[in-house]
Structures are given as C-alpha cells and as structure tokens.
Design an enzyme around this catalytic site. Structure first.
Site, PDB file in Angstrom:
ATOM      1  N   GLN A 128      19.498 -40.980 -37.188  1.00 42.67           N
ATOM      2  CA  GLN A 128      19.493 -41.813 -35.983  1.00 42.67           C
ATOM      3  C   GLN A 128      18.244 -41.532 -35.162  1.00 42.67           C
ATOM      4  O   GLN A 128      17.679 -40.430 -35.188  1.00 42.67           O
ATOM      5  CB  GLN A 128      20.752 -41.603 -35.161  1.00 42.67           C
ATOM      6  N   GLY A 154       8.314 -28.482 -15.420  1.00 42.18           N
ATOM      7  CA  GLY A 154       7.684 -27.229 -15.007  1.00 42.18           C
ATOM      8  C   GLY A 154       8.678 -26.091 -14.951  1.00 42.18           C
ATOM      9  O   GLY A 154       9.097 -25.556 -15.961  1.00 42.18           O
ATOM     10  N   GLY A 155       9.030 -25.675 -13.741  1.00 38.86           N
ATOM     11  CA  GLY A 155       9.906 -24.531 -13.573  1.00 38.86           C
ATOM     12  C   GLY A 155       9.125 -23.230 -13.564  1.00 38.86           C
ATOM     13  O   GLY A 155       7.898 -23.196 -13.684  1.00 38.86           O
ATOM     14  N   TRP A 156       9.843 -22.138 -13.426  1.00 32.26           N
ATOM     15  CA  TRP A 156       9.219 -20.820 -13.320  1.00 32.26           C
ATOM     16  C   TRP A 156       8.332 -20.506 -14.518  1.00 32.26           C
ATOM     17  O   TRP A 156       7.213 -20.017 -14.363  1.00 32.26           O
ATOM     18  CB  TRP A 156      10.302 -19.759 -13.166  1.00 32.26           C
ATOM     19  N   GLU A 208       5.928 -24.233  -9.545  1.00 34.85           N
ATOM     20  CA  GLU A 208       6.222 -22.952  -8.903  1.00 34.85           C
ATOM     21  C   GLU A 208       5.041 -21.998  -9.053  1.00 34.85           C
ATOM     22  O   GLU A 208       4.952 -21.298 -10.048  1.00 34.85           O
ATOM     23  CB  GLU A 208       7.501 -22.366  -9.501  1.00 34.85           C
ATOM     24  N   ASP A 284      17.714 -17.077  -3.829  1.00 33.01           N
ATOM     25  CA  ASP A 284      16.818 -15.955  -4.151  1.00 33.01           C
ATOM     26  C   ASP A 284      16.125 -15.384  -2.914  1.00 33.01           C
ATOM     27  O   ASP A 284      15.007 -14.879  -2.995  1.00 33.01           O
ATOM     28  CB  ASP A 284      15.748 -16.370  -5.174  1.00 33.01           C
ATOM     29  N   TRP A 424      21.833 -24.799  -9.052  1.00 29.84           N
ATOM     30  CA  TRP A 424      21.294 -24.141 -10.241  1.00 29.84           C
ATOM     31  C   TRP A 424      22.251 -23.021 -10.653  1.00 29.84           C
ATOM     32  O   TRP A 424      22.453 -22.081  -9.898  1.00 29.84           O
ATOM     33  CB  TRP A 424      19.917 -23.542  -9.968  1.00 29.84           C
TER      34      TRP A 424
END
Length: 445
Positions: A128, A154-156, A208, A284, A424
């Site tokens: 598929q 992206g992200g850390w 970040e 955090d 998160w």
C-alpha cells in the site's frame, strides 16, 4: 518492595505577604479538587474532539512511542482522541542541507501495522502507498473528523541546523518548500506523489532555541530576527497552499517560558503575527540538574522559593511576560508535562520540598502513569497549585502534574482567556486518560 502510602497531604505554609496571589492559588486549588466530581457528573469533552469555548487541547504523539507499544489506537482506548482538538506528531527532522526530512522513515510511513495495532482494526496491505504512523494518523482523522494533525519539526535533538538555514532568505525558502511539499502536498520521497496528502493540517516549528545552544547547537544573535523571518515565510507558504484548497493551514511554534533567558531572544510580538498561537513550554522549570528539589511546572510562584531571583519560575510569570511583550492572550497556549522530574539522595527529613539532593533519580522523566505507582506520600501545595511525591525510604522526590493540577491549569487558561494547552506527551498518561480528561473537563467550563 515497599507499598505506596495512599494519603495526600497539604504542605503547611507560614504566614507571608502577597496574600492576594496565595488566595487566587488557593481558589484554583479548591476548583481543582472538584475535578473528579465534575467528571463523575458527566462533564466530559464531546466526541467531536472540540472542548467548549473554542479552546485548543493539543497532545504530542511521539514518533518512537510505537516501539514501546503505544499506538494511535491507544488514543481511542484512553479517550484522548475524543477529547483533543489536535495531535502534534513529534518529530520531523531537519537535514544538514536545511530541509524537512524524516528522522525515522520506518516509523513514519513504512512500518506495516497489524490488525490488532491499527485504528481501523484492519491490517495494512502489502505494497500500500502509505503505512506507518502517517497512515494511522489518517485513519484516526477519519474516525474523528474534528481532530487536526500537525507535524512538529525539530525538537531538542533535531534543532542543530535551524540557525544556518534561517540565516538567508534562500535557506529559509528551501526549508519551507521542503516542509510544504512533504507534509502539506504529501510528496514523501520514495512514495507515490501525494501519498501523504491530507494527513497533516499544519506545521509546528520547534526550534530549541534561537540564540541559545539547546542541545549544543550552533547559534548566534542573528537567530532572533531569523526566527521571525522563518515564521513569516512559513505563514506565507501555508497561506498560498491554503488558497488552492480553500482552507487554513495551522502554523504554531513551541517557545521557551524562560523570561530571563531564551524567551528574551524572541521577537514575541512581531513573530506572533505569523502564528496561530505559541505553545509556551511551561515545564522543566526545575529538575535533577538542580542541587535542590523544586517544582517543575508550578502554576503560581512561591514566595518562599529558595532559588535566586532569576531561577524562580511559574506558569503565571511566563504568561505575564508574554503578555508584557505584546502577545495577545488568544495566541498563548500552555504546555503541560505528562511526566515527572525526580531527585535522589533527598534527606529523610520533612516532606522533601526545597531539600538538597545528590542528583536525578533513575525514574527521572517517567510518565505520570509510572509515577503514581511509585512508593511515597503525595503532597499538595495550595500556594503554587502543585503536587509532589516524596519517599523517605528511597530518598526520592518527584515533581509532576496530576488530574487536580491539570484541572487547575485548565481553569487558569479559561479565566485568563488563553488559547488552550498542549501536553507532552500522550504516552505518559494512564490507561484511563485521566490527565487529558481533567484538562478537557476544565476547558469546557
């Protein structure tokens, strides 16, 4: 193994000033305590995925969660799919030459799902065009038509190339074109043209951080203006794509809550004109990197906080900073943690709060579903509207959100006229979706 104690205690507080702030926090705490009763009375989010009042309720679904058995169908079982307005899929990576690229093509669009794993209950067919998480997200949208799916980029771990690509107009345009081609037009390399079209309803930029090192990334003062320019270019491209299909594609950005450092590197007012809203990462605040136990995501500040002035954080302070910079309340969404920060070596005296520690515990960043099973006594602080757990036997301290504090934050969002909340991450909630249920209930008030 020691059995967990079941009592919840409120931390005794000495007399102090700033009584109005404490009164507001206490009122929020009392409202938070009503969350279970509200849920028992049937005050829950409807099955269109839209909490009342137009608030957004966004859950981050991690790309890698499937490797530990957390699939998109889990969001049906725990009720999250019915309670959320949006799922942010984390993450798309960024290539060295500055383009959107899959960080795990197997998980994203190649892995075949068995019938027992699939949202539809039907196994993926050999050959598929689209499989993996992307196809499961498509199936989830079909089951919940009001649910938006947004790709977070992206992200850390994957923010190392943002500074370079955003430094020139050519670099920004190259990046933007690649993101729109893959995630809006659905043209995934190696798949038939348009194979993933219709899966995603927008883009979430998670750089970040501009003019901050993040995960030891290149950075510089030019990032401040370049971040604004990158959002402007993304907005323009998404609007152009939307004109062709007569729809609005979402653009959001995950931004720092730290008014003393990273948030100051952003042109918050100017950049806000390009985004539908910011996901301010109000989590955090403190963790095992600190030598003293403290709250990781407290709603209100504590006048007794022993931290130096530039290390005293709270959700309310972050919101106040964003608003002071000209960001409308309707463009601020708060990010809430579904995980704990934990310290070890916390001396067996008192209740563990604001005590010295030897370092992060082995259970640091464990999900809420895990933390609630750990031994220890749960304490509630009415001033900050926060909970923590302390186990003197193992000398372990956890700071986290539970349904009461999530509900209180939802009420705060409503009272302040904020856009909503993101969380998160969804795999941290328990099997009943207790945290998401509390958030959705609060946002419907």
């Amino acid at each position: 193994m020691r059995e967990s104690t079941t009592g919840t205690t409120a931390r005794p507080r000495p007399g102090r000033g700033r009584r109005r702030l404490a009164g507001i926090a206490a009122a929020g705490a009392l409202l938070a305590a009503s969350a279970p009763a509200a849920q028992a009375a049937g005050v829950t989010a409807d099955h269109r995925g839209t909490p009342g009042g137009g608030k957004v309720a966004i859950g981050f679904f991690t790309q890698w969660g499937i490797y530990s058995g957390f699939f998109e169908k889990n969001l049906i079982a725990d009720g999250a799919a019915a309670r959320l307005t949006e799922i942010n899929y984390a993450f798309s990576s960024v290539s060295a030459d500055g383009q959107c690229v899959s960080g795990d093509s197997w998980a994203d669009y190649q892995r075949p799902f068995a019938a027992t794993e699939a949202v539809s209950g039907v196994a993926d067919a050999p050959g598929q065009a689209l499989a993996g998480n992307f196809n499961q997200l498509r199936e989830l949208k079909a089951a919940y038509p009001g649910l938006k799916i947004v790709i977070s980029v992206g992200g850390w771990s994957w923010s190392s190339h943002f500074s370079a690509l955003a430094a020139t107009e050519a670099g920004r345009q190259k990046f933007v074109r690649s993101c729109v081609a893959q995630y809006i037009d659905g043209d995934i390399p190696g798949l038939p043209a348009g194979a993933a079209k219709g899966v995603f309803d927008g883009i979430d930029l998670d750089w970040e951080y501009p003019n901050e090192p993040g995960d030891n990334n290149p950075y510089g003062p030019q990032d401040t203006a370049d971040f604004t320019a990158l959002l402007q270019d993304l907005r323009g491209a998404l609007d152009t794509a939307g004109e062709a299909s007569h729809r609005h594609y979402l653009l959001t950005a995950d931004t720092s809550p730290n008014q003393y450092a990273a948030a100051r590197q952003l042109q918050l007012k100017n950049a806000s004109r390009s985004v539908d809203w910011y996901n301010a990462m109000t989590l955090d605040f403190h963790g095992g990197w600190d030598s003293t136990t403290d709250f990781a995501a407290n709603l209100f500040p504590d006048p007794n906080d022993p931290q130096p002035a530039d290390a005293r954080f709270s959700v309310a302070q972050s919101v106040a900073y964003y608003e002071s910079q000209g960001v409308p309340a309707s463009k601020i969404a708060l990010e809430l943690p579904y995980y704990a920060h934990a310290w070890t070596g916390v001396g067996a005296t008192g209740d563990g709060l604001y005590q010295s520690a030897t370092g992060p515990a082995a259970s640091d960043q464990a999900g809420y579903k895990t933390v609630v099973t750990e031994p220890g006594t749960v304490h509630f602080d009415p001033v900050t509207a926060s909970v923590w757990k302390y186990d003197p036997a193992s000398q372990t301290f956890w700071t986290y959100d539970d349904p009461r504090t999530v509900f209180a934050k939802g009420l705060y969002i409503d009272l302040k006229g904020l856009r909503g909340a993101s969380v998160w991450s969804l795999d941290g909630d328990d099997a009943n979706g207790s945290l998401t249920a509390a958030l959705a209930t609060a946002l419907r008030r």
